[in-house]
Design a protein around this motif. Structure first.
Motif, short mmCIF file in Angstrom:
data_model
loop_
_atom_site.label_atom_id
_atom_site.label_comp_id
_atom_site.label_asym_id
_atom_site.label_seq_id
_atom_site.Cartn_x
_atom_site.Cartn_y
_atom_site.Cartn_z
N THR A 215 0.90 -1.21 0.16
CA THR A 215 0.02 0.06 0.18
C THR A 215 0.88 1.30 0.05
O THR A 215 0.25 2.31 -0.35
CB THR A 215 -0.81 -0.03 1.14
OG1 THR A 215 -0.07 -0.10 2.45
CG2 THR A 215 -2.18 -1.17 1.05
N GLY A 216 2.24 1.12 0.39
CA GLY A 216 2.86 2.36 0.46
C GLY A 216 4.46 1.96 0.13
O GLY A 216 4.98 0.77 0.50
N LYS B 175 8.58 8.85 4.56
CA LYS B 175 7.14 9.92 4.47
C LYS B 175 6.66 9.73 3.33
O LYS B 175 5.41 9.62 3.21
CB LYS B 175 8.01 11.07 4.58
CG LYS B 175 6.94 12.44 4.29
CD LYS B 175 7.63 13.87 4.30
CE LYS B 175 6.60 14.74 4.03
NZ LYS B 175 7.19 16.38 4.08
N TYR C 6 4.54 6.32 3.72
CA TYR C 6 3.27 6.75 4.74
C TYR C 6 2.02 7.42 4.11
O TYR C 6 0.87 6.95 4.15
CB TYR C 6 3.82 7.52 6.01
CG TYR C 6 4.40 6.68 6.97
CD1 TYR C 6 4.13 5.60 7.36
CD2 TYR C 6 5.72 7.37 7.55
CE1 TYR C 6 4.89 4.94 8.72
CE2 TYR C 6 6.70 6.61 8.56
CZ TYR C 6 6.17 5.57 8.94
OH TYR C 6 6.84 4.80 10.06
N GLU C 7 2.61 8.42 3.22
CA GLU C 7 1.67 9.33 2.56
C GLU C 7 0.86 8.34 1.55
O GLU C 7 -0.32 8.35 1.21
CB GLU C 7 2.19 10.46 1.96
CG GLU C 7 2.73 11.43 3.04
CD GLU C 7 3.51 12.69 2.19
OE1 GLU C 7 3.76 12.59 0.86
OE2 GLU C 7 3.68 13.44 3.18
N MET C 8 1.55 7.50 0.93
CA MET C 8 0.90 6.64 -0.18
C MET C 8 -0.10 5.72 0.53
O MET C 8 -1.13 5.52 -0.07
CB MET C 8 1.83 6.06 -0.91
CG MET C 8 1.39 5.10 -1.92
SD MET C 8 2.92 3.94 -2.92
CE MET C 8 3.82 5.15 -3.66
N ALA C 9 0.38 5.12 1.56
CA ALA C 9 -0.37 4.03 2.08
C ALA C 9 -1.56 4.60 3.13
O ALA C 9 -2.34 4.21 3.72
CB ALA C 9 0.45 3.20 3.18
N ASN C 10 -1.43 6.07 3.17
CA ASN C 10 -2.47 6.86 4.28
C ASN C 10 -2.20 6.38 5.89
O ASN C 10 -3.17 6.14 6.37
CB ASN C 10 -4.04 6.81 3.86
CG ASN C 10 -4.66 7.77 4.61
OD1 ASN C 10 -4.31 8.77 5.02
ND2 ASN C 10 -6.00 7.58 4.43
N LYS C 11 -1.09 6.17 6.14
CA LYS C 11 -0.72 5.60 7.29
C LYS C 11 0.18 6.27 8.16
O LYS C 11 0.80 7.35 7.63
CB LYS C 11 -0.10 4.37 7.56
CG LYS C 11 -0.93 3.16 6.66
CD LYS C 11 -2.09 2.84 7.48
CE LYS C 11 -2.79 1.61 6.86
NZ LYS C 11 -4.21 1.28 7.69
N THR C 12 0.25 6.21 9.32
CA THR C 12 1.37 7.05 10.29
C THR C 12 2.24 5.90 11.22
O THR C 12 1.88 4.71 10.99
CB THR C 12 0.53 7.74 11.43
OG1 THR C 12 0.01 6.97 12.21
CG2 THR C 12 -0.53 8.81 10.75
N ASP D 90 0.53 3.51 13.11
CA ASP D 90 -0.15 2.44 12.51
C ASP D 90 0.53 1.09 12.53
O ASP D 90 -0.29 0.03 11.83
CB ASP D 90 -1.01 2.73 11.33
CG ASP D 90 -1.93 4.01 11.32
OD1 ASP D 90 -2.76 3.74 12.35
OD2 ASP D 90 -1.60 4.88 10.46
N THR E 53 -0.81 -4.12 9.59
CA THR E 53 0.08 -3.22 8.79
C THR E 53 1.71 -3.62 9.37
O THR E 53 1.89 -3.49 10.41
CB THR E 53 -0.14 -1.92 9.14
OG1 THR E 53 -1.92 -1.98 8.91
CG2 THR E 53 0.38 -0.86 8.25
#
Length: 384
Positions: free
Chosen positions: A236-237, A264, A267-273, A276, A363
């Motif tokens: 996902t990222g 970074k 994380y942005e591609m996967a919409n995660k932090t 998570d 994740t």
């Protein structure tokens, strides 16, 4: 865009593989992955081989072409992916791109290296050629960089030398339960701290071994994956970044900017932090690298990664298990295979098939480093 799925992952036994050369190792992992997924070699569109130095280690080039013939995948397009010790992660990026672009409906990624047949000094010299030519001319090696930066980190953050030893102890303990690991033996802090000095303050047990081995992944669009299996993971990222080739030119030696930037992007591609992430495989070529990455990935504040180790937060039963596979420290570090083997571990964690190493994870994150943070690929995987 269709999500990109991993439908199978395999790896060979890591360690000293006498009688097996790079083509043997690559074919072993590739065929295991093909048999596990049930994908016919004739259905594979692209084959990528992650490898740093087959020419230097055994005088063998063209290994990607040989592999395609060895596994019966002719006429699949193939390429060798070399990004030094981050070749495995770069291979994941290439496999992801090949499917995401629509150019391939089924991509096989195989990473491998054959290293143990040569002397430790020769292997170290081959690996050290990835440094800047001026640094290399003056005898600078990756272990020397590690020792210098460790000295700075311990001084700047008042970190304990024991925390580094605890990284090695933790990863060896995890490796006991990994049937593919090079070392499957627990060690204690005293063993680490009494081992020979390699690059002060780092000692022998702060370093990963020189290893032979191979690992493979089968990658395809999620729509194709659904027709093959009910169990798969999705990428996902993913993000990559490069830092200065000359280490002393960096703005802050104890921060790996390529880790910060690549993560970074992922994380942005996967919409995660960072909060998570349930489990992570980090590039612990040296014990200090696991601590630095854990901070630069956002898991812990700067200068507090060593405290997390002390508190057991990165243990298998901790808040954020790191290197459940045993990491490079115990599992081994066959250069081109390491990043692929990270994804192998996380795939099985997400599938619930990691055996005694199993943790509760939906994740996962892998961070594969080339050189001393010269180039980095961060990948986020999720279960469906």
């Amino acid at each position: 865009m269709d999500r990109i799925a991993i439908i199978g992952a395999s790896m060979t036994q890591f360690g000293v593989r006498e009688g097996s050369w790079i083509r043997d190792l690559l074919s072993e992992a590739a065929m295991s992955c093909i048999e596990t997924t049930g994908v016919s070699p004739s259905d594979i569109d692209h084959v990528y081989v992650s490898n740093m130095a087959s020419g230097e280690f055994e005088g063998q080039t063209g290994i990607m072409n040989a592999l395609v013939q060895d596994i019966g995948a002719v006429p699949a397009y193939t390429a060798r992916i070399d990004q030094t010790s981050a070749s495995g992660g770069a291979g994941i990026y290439a496999a992801w791109q090949s499917v995401a672009s629509g150019q391939s409906d089924m991509t096989l990624l195989v990473g491998g290296e054959k290293m143990t047949h040569t002397s430790t000094s020769n292997a170290t010299d081959i690996i050290s050629t990835l440094t800047h030519p001026v640094e290399y001319k003056h005898g600078v090696t990756l272990p020397s960089f590690a020792g210098l930066i460790t000295q700075l980190y311990l001084h700047r953050y008042n970190a304990s030398r024991e925390s580094l030893a605890k990284v090695a102890v933790k990863n060896h303990k995890n490796g006991v339960d990994n049937p593919h690991a090079h070392f499957r033996k627990e060690i204690d802090i005293e063993t680490v701290l009494s081992s020979p000095i390699i690059a002060d303050p780092l000692r022998l047990y702060d370093f990963c071994p020189i290893t032979d081995g191979s690992a493979a992944l089968m990658v395809c669009p999620e729509s194709r994956a659904k027709k093959i299996t009910d169990d798969y993971a999705v990428i996902t990222g993913i993000g990559g970044a490069t830092d200065t080739h000359v280490v002393h030119e960096r703005r802050e030696p104890t921060t790996l900017d390529a880790v910060v930037i690549s993560s970074k992007k992922a994380y942005e591609m996967a919409n995660k932090t960072p909060e998570d992430i349930d489990v992570a495989e980090l590039h612990d070529m040296f014990t200090i690298l696991e601590i630095l990455q854990s901070e630069d990935l956002g898991f812990f504040n700067k200068g507090e990664g060593w405290k997390a180790v002390e508190k057991g937060l990165t243990d298998r039963d901790g808040k954020l298990p790191i290197n459940t596979s045993g990491g490079l420290k115990s599992k081994g570090h066959p250069l081109g295979a390491s990043g692929v083997a990270q994804a192998h571990e996380l795939y099985h964690q997400l599938m619930g098939t990691a055996g005694k190493r199993q943790v509760d994870a939906k994740t996962a994150l892998a961070c594969n480093i080339g050189g001393f943070g010269n180039c980095v690929i961060t990948t986020i995987l999720e279960s469906i």
